[in-house]
Design a protein around this motif. Structure first.
Motif, PDB file in Angstrom:
ATOM      1  N   GLN A  70       0.829  -1.207   0.000  1.00  0.00           N
ATOM      2  CA  GLN A  70       0.000   0.000   0.000  1.00  0.00           C
ATOM      3  C   GLN A  70       0.865   1.259   0.000  1.00  0.00           C
ATOM      4  N   GLN A  71       1.910   1.262   0.813  1.00  0.00           N
ATOM      5  CA  GLN A  71       2.783   2.435   0.876  1.00  0.00           C
ATOM      6  C   GLN A  71       3.598   2.602  -0.404  1.00  0.00           C
ATOM      7  N   VAL A  72       3.967   1.500  -1.038  1.00  0.00           N
ATOM      8  CA  VAL A  72       4.607   1.591  -2.352  1.00  0.00           C
ATOM      9  C   VAL A  72       3.627   2.211  -3.346  1.00  0.00           C
ATOM     10  N   GLY A  73       2.349   1.883  -3.184  1.00  0.00           N
ATOM     11  CA  GLY A  73       1.324   2.485  -4.033  1.00  0.00           C
ATOM     12  C   GLY A  73       1.285   4.000  -3.894  1.00  0.00           C
ATOM     13  N   TYR A  74       1.402   4.490  -2.670  1.00  0.00           N
ATOM     14  CA  TYR A  74       1.473   5.943  -2.462  1.00  0.00           C
ATOM     15  C   TYR A  74       2.702   6.516  -3.159  1.00  0.00           C
ATOM     16  N   ARG A  75       3.808   5.805  -3.066  1.00  0.00           N
ATOM     17  CA  ARG A  75       5.037   6.275  -3.709  1.00  0.00           C
ATOM     18  C   ARG A  75       4.860   6.374  -5.222  1.00  0.00           C
ATOM     19  N   VAL A  76       4.280   5.345  -5.821  1.00  0.00           N
ATOM     20  CA  VAL A  76       4.046   5.349  -7.264  1.00  0.00           C
ATOM     21  C   VAL A  76       3.143   6.515  -7.654  1.00  0.00           C
ATOM     22  N   TYR A  77       2.090   6.711  -6.899  1.00  0.00           N
ATOM     23  CA  TYR A  77       1.140   7.793  -7.190  1.00  0.00           C
ATOM     24  C   TYR A  77       1.830   9.150  -7.179  1.00  0.00           C
ATOM     25  N   HIS A  78       2.646   9.386  -6.164  1.00  0.00           N
ATOM     26  CA  HIS A  78       3.238  10.709  -5.987  1.00  0.00           C
ATOM     27  C   HIS A  78       4.479  10.949  -6.843  1.00  0.00           C
ATOM     28  N   THR A  79       5.272   9.921  -7.098  1.00  0.00           N
ATOM     29  CA  THR A  79       6.542  10.138  -7.798  1.00  0.00           C
ATOM     30  C   THR A  79       6.467   9.875  -9.294  1.00  0.00           C
ATOM     31  N   MET A  80       5.424   9.210  -9.751  1.00  0.00           N
ATOM     32  CA  MET A  80       5.335   8.859 -11.166  1.00  0.00           C
ATOM     33  C   MET A  80       4.211   9.593 -11.890  1.00  0.00           C
ATOM     34  N   GLY A  81       3.693  10.621 -11.246  1.00  0.00           N
ATOM     35  CA  GLY A  81       2.763  11.505 -11.930  1.00  0.00           C
ATOM     36  C   GLY A  81       1.326  11.052 -12.020  1.00  0.00           C
ATOM     37  N   PHE A  82       0.935  10.050 -11.238  1.00  0.00           N
ATOM     38  CA  PHE A  82      -0.433   9.551 -11.366  1.00  0.00           C
ATOM     39  C   PHE A  82      -1.465  10.490 -10.744  1.00  0.00           C
ATOM     40  N   GLY A  83      -0.984  11.475  -9.994  1.00  0.00           N
ATOM     41  CA  GLY A  83      -1.883  12.513  -9.527  1.00  0.00           C
ATOM     42  C   GLY A  83      -2.386  13.388 -10.669  1.00  0.00           C
ATOM     43  N   GLU A  84      -1.700  13.312 -11.819  1.00  0.00           N
ATOM     44  CA  GLU A  84      -2.096  14.075 -13.008  1.00  0.00           C
ATOM     45  C   GLU A  84      -2.915  13.235 -13.982  1.00  0.00           C
ATOM     46  N   SER A  85      -3.183  11.996 -13.621  1.00  0.00           N
ATOM     47  CA  SER A  85      -3.903  11.099 -14.524  1.00  0.00           C
ATOM     48  C   SER A  85      -5.393  11.424 -14.564  1.00  0.00           C
ATOM     49  N   LYS A  86      -5.871  11.836 -15.723  1.00  0.00           N
ATOM     50  CA  LYS A  86      -7.301  12.093 -15.877  1.00  0.00           C
ATOM     51  C   LYS A  86      -8.084  10.784 -15.903  1.00  0.00           C
ATOM     52  N   ALA A  87      -7.450   9.746 -16.439  1.00  0.00           N
ATOM     53  CA  ALA A  87      -8.126   8.447 -16.512  1.00  0.00           C
ATOM     54  C   ALA A  87      -8.375   7.893 -15.117  1.00  0.00           C
ATOM     55  N   PHE A  88      -7.341   7.930 -14.258  1.00  0.00           N
ATOM     56  CA  PHE A  88      -7.553   7.392 -12.914  1.00  0.00           C
ATOM     57  C   PHE A  88      -8.447   8.304 -12.086  1.00  0.00           C
TER      58      PHE A  88
END
Length: 206
Positions: free
Chosen positions: A113-131
């Protein structure tokens, strides 16, 4: 001792030798695990489960990540931190902290779960319109997720979905099939957010 805890402990002790041999051959670049809680049963179980689970996650998602098994860390006592939190991702340290004194049999889930937070924040998924669109109506299972202090709800849904995909994929597929598809594309194609979004938007079920 709880039967579930005992069975996972036995399995983990057996698997740790296999996992360690895997790491000696093909270590994740920069990944480091430090057990600060000592050699007690709970700490040993948490350490073994994290090691085991780390071999099942795409390497780029954990690159240069440090994981601390550290129940007494100050990160769990910071203002606003929930007393029920078992794991925390600290972006400025590129580190994950896990408590072994709180349900250590779930340390693998907490880690992912915490790796998931890392992926979200460091790989730009906060900018994903699809997600973002998926997170607006993620299904009944993920809709119950509440964000921890300092986190966005969308990030919390992403991290929970990331965890479920790696630990209970059937649950994610049953209750949030579109989110499962998105996570499947992410896991199989890597952390290029634009590429994952494009693949998802043009996805055709087989």
């Amino acid at each position: 001792m709880d039967p579930r805890f005992r069975s996972r402990l036995v399995a983990a002790i057996i698997l740790i030798f296999v996992v360690c041999s895997v790491f000696s051959v093909s270590p994740v670049a920069g990944f480091r695990l430090e057990n600060r809680d000592g050699s007690g049963t709970e700490a040993a179980l948490a350490e073994a489960l994290v090691l085991q689970q780390s071999t099942k996650i795409r390497e780029e998602f954990m690159e240069n990540l440090t994981v601390y098994i550290d129940s007494r860390s100050e990160v769990f006592r910071r203002e606003g931190a929930s007393v029920d939190v078992s794991g925390v991702y600290v972006p400025e340290e590129n580190a994950v902290y896990i408590r072994s004194d709180r349900d250590p049999a779930r340390a693998d889930e907490v880690f992912v779960q915490q790796v998931g937070y890392r992926v979200y924040h460091t790989m730009g998924f906060g900018e994903s319109k699809a997600f973002a669109a998926l997170a607006e109506n993620p299904g009944t299972y993920l809709a119950r997720i509440t964000a921890p202090p300092g986190e966005e709800r969308e990030a919390a849904i992403f991290a929970e979905a990331f965890m479920l995909y790696h630990t209970s994929p059937a649950v994610l597929k049953k209750y949030a099939p579109e989110v499962h598809t998105y996570m499947d594309l992410l896991a199989k194609n890597g952390g290029d957010r634009a590429a994952v979004d494009d693949l998802f938007l043009h996805y055709q079920p087989e």
